[in-house]
Design an enzyme around this catalytic site. Structure first.
Site, PDB file in Angstrom:
ATOM      1  N   ASN A  65      19.892 -44.697  -7.764  1.00 55.78           N
ATOM      2  CA  ASN A  65      19.091 -45.052  -6.375  1.00 55.78           C
ATOM      3  C   ASN A  65      19.319 -45.648  -5.263  1.00 55.78           C
ATOM      4  OD1 ASN A  65      17.576 -43.270  -7.407  1.00 55.78           O
ATOM      5  ND2 ASN A  65      15.271 -43.409  -6.715  1.00 55.78           N
ATOM      6  N   SER A 116      21.712 -51.184  -5.000  1.00 53.67           N
ATOM      7  CA  SER A 116      22.545 -51.329  -4.377  1.00 53.67           C
ATOM      8  C   SER A 116      22.584 -52.632  -4.244  1.00 53.67           C
ATOM      9  CB  SER A 116      21.165 -51.643  -2.457  1.00 53.67           C
ATOM     10  OG  SER A 116      21.266 -49.968  -1.971  1.00 53.67           O
ATOM     11  N   HIS A 174      13.952 -53.708  -6.657  1.00 55.59           N
ATOM     12  CA  HIS A 174      14.254 -52.999  -4.891  1.00 55.59           C
ATOM     13  C   HIS A 174      14.854 -54.450  -3.994  1.00 55.59           C
ATOM     14  CE1 HIS A 174      11.881 -50.215  -6.972  1.00 55.59           C
ATOM     15  NE2 HIS A 174      12.548 -49.764  -7.438  1.00 55.59           N
ATOM     16  N   GLY A 175      15.573 -53.259  -3.015  1.00 60.45           N
ATOM     17  CA  GLY A 175      16.009 -54.560  -2.290  1.00 60.45           C
ATOM     18  C   GLY A 175      16.568 -55.379  -2.359  1.00 60.45           C
ATOM     19  N   ASP A 233      10.334 -39.683  -3.495  1.00 58.23           N
ATOM     20  CA  ASP A 233      10.679 -41.405  -3.988  1.00 58.23           C
ATOM     21  C   ASP A 233       9.344 -42.340  -4.442  1.00 58.23           C
ATOM     22  OD1 ASP A 233      12.284 -42.603  -5.736  1.00 58.23           O
ATOM     23  OD2 ASP A 233      13.372 -44.045  -3.859  1.00 58.23           O
ATOM     24  N   HIS A 234       9.196 -42.295  -5.147  1.00 60.93           N
ATOM     25  CA  HIS A 234       7.526 -43.389  -5.346  1.00 60.93           C
ATOM     26  C   HIS A 234       6.793 -43.335  -5.174  1.00 60.93           C
ATOM     27  CE1 HIS A 234      10.322 -47.266  -7.599  1.00 60.93           C
ATOM     28  NE2 HIS A 234      11.042 -47.027  -6.804  1.00 60.93           N
ATOM     29  N   HIS A 262      16.725 -47.882 -10.738  1.00 62.07           N
ATOM     30  CA  HIS A 262      16.521 -48.329  -9.479  1.00 62.07           C
ATOM     31  C   HIS A 262      17.017 -49.506  -9.419  1.00 62.07           C
ATOM     32  CE1 HIS A 262      12.506 -45.258  -9.157  1.00 62.07           C
ATOM     33  NE2 HIS A 262      13.767 -44.916  -9.884  1.00 62.07           N
ATOM     34  N   GLY A 263      17.366 -49.325  -7.433  1.00 64.96           N
ATOM     35  CA  GLY A 263      17.713 -50.725  -7.271  1.00 64.96           C
ATOM     36  C   GLY A 263      19.383 -51.269  -7.218  1.00 64.96           C
TER      37      GLY A 263
END
Length: 289
Positions: free
Chosen positions: A234, A215, A184-185, A81-82, A212-213
């Site tokens: 993700n 959550s 993200h986060g 990842d990344h 992505h991101g």
């Protein structure tokens, strides 16, 4: 034997569901994901982050996932990842990753495309598939306050649909992460996904699309994104919260510092598996095996 992300996402794209991709930093996170995927009959898409792969940890974590995959009755992919360094990507492929992500999203378009193409050429020669990112998904920026006191705007780095087809043609990338309003986060306020922008992207892109991101993004918005073409989402912060909260609750309640680890991790494992199960069912990857 590990499978590639391309093998997994082709079916997700064809049958209009998404596979949750979980970053795993240790044995307990890996075990929680694999056990729950098997219980739910879902493909297991695990990811490794650079911070967890420094030094010999690259081979240790990769060997752990590769070995564990032989004991489960679901297909398992281990995805880098990344990653931004080509030499590290090469070492990761040699260590056994079955899929990699090259993240050149902060680079100008031409440089991102050129470097992605180089990664794709090398990875494909090794039987490994590649995810890239066009547009930029930032770090926990939605609703955060900058030093000037203004809210940061993820809209400034959204994927430009007019660049997508050209990028795919230049790179021959296997999956494309797009920026449509996530970060993200941990969010400070609820994101609003740009489904209109996603529709413009799907109209010109024949590759599986990645978000992505995941959550903290509301379920209804993620399900809508899946309906409009997203095939991989993700997840990391939600599982981390479950892990750390479970450990915190247990450690604050025990009086014996020599308590066995399997007891210390018991609640954390249950909480992580609940998160993994909820994502699998929300994204529709359950019952696909």
């Amino acid at each position: 034997m590990l499978v590639t992300v391309k093998e997994m996402l082709e079916d997700a794209k064809k049958n209009h569901y998404a596979i949750p991709a979980f970053d795993v930093s240790n044995y307990e996170m890996m075990k929680a994901v694999l056990e729950t995927c098997e219980e739910e009959k879902s493909p297991a898409l695990l990811m490794g982050l650079g911070v967890d792969l420094e030094g010999r940890n690259l081979n240790l974590l990769t060997s752990m996932v590769k070995g564990a995959s032989e004991y489960f009755n679901v297909p398992v992919c281990f995805h880098l990842d990344h990653a931004t360094d080509f030499e590290f990507i090469k070492r990761s492929i040699d260590a056994g990753f079955s899929s990699v992500m090259y993240d050149g999203s902060v680079l100008p378009f031409a440089e991102n495309a050129k470097k992605t193409a180089e990664v794709v050429k090398h990875a494909h020669s090794k039987g490994v598939t590649v995810e890239a990112e066009l547009g930029h998904v930032g770090n926990a920026s939605v609703g955060s306050i900058s030093e000037t006191g203004a809210d940061t705007d993820p809209g400034e780095s959204l994927t430009v649909p007019e660049e997508v087809a050209k990028f795919v043609e230049i790179t021959d990338v296997d999956a494309l992460a797009v920026a449509i309003g996530t970060s993200h986060g941990v969010y400070q306020k609820t994101p609003e996904l740009r489904i209109d922008r996603l529709d413009e992207i799907t109209a010109v892109c024949d590759r599986p699309l990645v978000l992505h991101g995941g959550s903290g993004t509301p379920d209804d918005q993620m399900q809508n994104a899946i309906h409009h073409g997203i095939t991989k989402i993700n997840i990391y912060s939600d599982v981390l919260y479950a892990l750390n909260q479970g450990l915190k609750d247990t450690l604050n309640s025990i009086t014996n510092p020599s308590t066995w680890p399997f007891l210390v991790y018991e609640d954390a494992m249950k909480m992580m598996k609940e998160v993994v199960r909820e994502k699998i069912r929300t994204f529709g990857s359950n019952g696909r095996i």
